[in-house]
Scaffold this active site. Structure first.
Site, short mmCIF file in Angstrom:
data_model
loop_
_atom_site.label_atom_id
_atom_site.label_comp_id
_atom_site.label_asym_id
_atom_site.label_seq_id
_atom_site.Cartn_x
_atom_site.Cartn_y
_atom_site.Cartn_z
CB CYS A 85 5.57 -0.16 3.94
SG CYS A 85 6.88 -1.05 4.80
CB ILE A 86 1.49 2.35 2.40
CG1 ILE A 86 1.27 1.54 3.68
CG2 ILE A 86 0.18 2.43 1.63
CD1 ILE A 86 0.34 2.21 4.67
#
Length: 437
Positions: free
Chosen positions: A274-275
């Protein structure tokens, strides 16, 4: 349709479908089945389907015995045959949304999954996208594909929504079941019914928002917030190194403030599903409107350069020993993207190894969680153990994951030099051979 579905949810008569049996999909499928809803998992990979149907778990956040019991009770099955979509009342799409080689969103898995679902979509079905994506995907991409492929009308014949996955591999407190959920759907009835379905399964709160786009944007915000703050501390870490002070000590001091500050820590880069990726989705979408997300893009640039920066620092450590990086023996400790998990997706350690190899270092790695990994089409094998003799044979040890099942005391006592990018050795007293990021 609304009242009929609410009644089916109450009576546990809903048949659930989950498309994509990976880090998000399999835990979700298990929780749905544990809550008493018969569940069908869909995946294009034969191997995953075979493992699920044999009751063999391959995801860390799933309890082995839970999966085995659900399969034995026929509450959970898996298939590659999407024609079974016609039998389900609720279907969650949990497929990867990576970036392509040009750092552009690759939504091909979402698109192909939706097209496969559309062929067999029946009236009275709830469809929910859980894959992280840019704001507008549910309404601009998913809705037309489902309507055109099925001949059904959204809101009248089926409900469509977005509920972002919140999976944190290795988190011992928050799992799929007790993590709060956000639901945004097309229309109030759809939002109510989909939220009710999640409440029937999960222990965490379910927050209803006014549209799929709000839910899509809030997921991007969650991860962009972390990306930017990590970018800030990484940049300040580079400055602190020039100033000759410890950024780690600075953060420890700052977090004594009981309000208005949240601690983020530096490292060799960003990893995970995600990040490192989500901000690219937002900046890509923003350009459609002639808008440049300058702060986000700056943090991405800083975080993306951290592997190179770490290798540069490693080179200086070797120079102080009168050693060149070319030909130096370097052991990288940890290739997982975070501590105590076997997940190496987007791990910065892989980039660190790549840069070290480019600089002609002789690189090996040890990770008690990851025996081998695949990167850019090649397979890499880790060494099987570390002993005092093995540690002493390297010119430099680079710590790139803070695994708790590594004997760092032994490493310190036998290493020629250590570059600790995770500050995992902070409690070791003898620091003569340790440099911290």
């Amino acid at each position: 349709m609304k009242e009929q579905l609410l009644k089916k949810i109450e009576n546990k008569e809903i048949i659930v479908g989950v498309v994509g049996l990976g880090y998000v999909g399999l835990p979700l499928a298990v929780e749905k089945a544990k809550a008493g809803f018969k569940t069908i998992g869909f995946d294009v990979q034969d191997e995953k389907v075979k493992l699920v149907n044999e009751g063999h778990n391959y995801i860390g956040d799933v309890v082995d015995s839970d999966l085995k019991e659900l399969v034995e009770k026929k509450m959970l099955t898996a298939t590659t045959d999407f024609s079974f979509v016609k039998d389900v009342d609720f279907i969650a799409i949990c497929v990867p949304t990576p970036l392509d080689s040009h750092q552009q969103p690759d939504i091909s898995y979402v698109k192909s999954s939706t097209e496969a679902i559309a062929k067999y979509l029946t009236k009275g079905t709830m469809v929910v996208l859980e894959s992280t994506t840019y704001p507008g995907t549910t309404e601009e991409l998913i809705k037309p594909i489902l309507e055109n492929g099925s001949g059904l009308k959204c809101g009248e014949d089926f409900y469509l929504g977005f509920s972002p996955e919140r999976v944190d591999p290795g988190n011992l407190i928050y799992k799929t079941k007790n993590t709060p959920k956000v639901v945004g759907a097309i229309g109030k009835d759809a939002t109510e019914v989909i939220a009710t379905m999640y409440r029937a399964v999960l222990e965490g709160d379910v927050c209803e928002v006014s549209s799929p786009a709000i839910a899509e944007m809030e997921k991007i915000l969650e991860n962009t917030y972390r990306n930017i703050n990590i970018g800030l501390v990484n940049e300040l870490t580079m400055l602190c190194n020039k100033l000759g002070i410890s950024m780690w000590e600075v953060i420890d001091a700052a977090k004594t403030k009981p309000y208005g500050f949240q601690a983020f820590y530096p490292g060799p880069g960003l990893g995970g599903h995600c990040i490192p990726l989500d901000p690219y989705y937002l900046s890509w979408k923003a350009r459609e409107y002639g808008f440049h997300t300058s702060m986000i893009e700056s943090s991405m640039m800083i975080n993306d350069q951290m592997p190179e920066y770490c290798v540069e620092r490693a080179s200086k450590i070797l120079n102080r020993q009168a050693k060149a990086m070319n030909g130096a023996k370097v052991l990288v400790l940890g290739v997982a993207y975070k501590q105590d998990i076997d997940d190496y997706r987007e791990s910065p350690a892989l980039r660190v190894i790549e840069v070290l190899q480019r600089e002609q270092a002789n690189v090996e790695y040890y990770d008690p969680w990851v025996a081998e990994y695949k990167y850019k089409g090649q397979r890499y094998q880790g060494i099987k153990e570390i002993t005092p003799e093995i540690i002493a044979s390297y010119d430099l040890i680079m710590v790139t994951a803070a695994h708790s099942n590594v004997d760092y005391d032994m490493v310190q006592k036998n290493a020629v030099a250590i570059f600790d990018t995770k500050n995992v050795m902070k409690n070791i007293e003898n620091r003569n051979n340790i440099e911290v990021l």
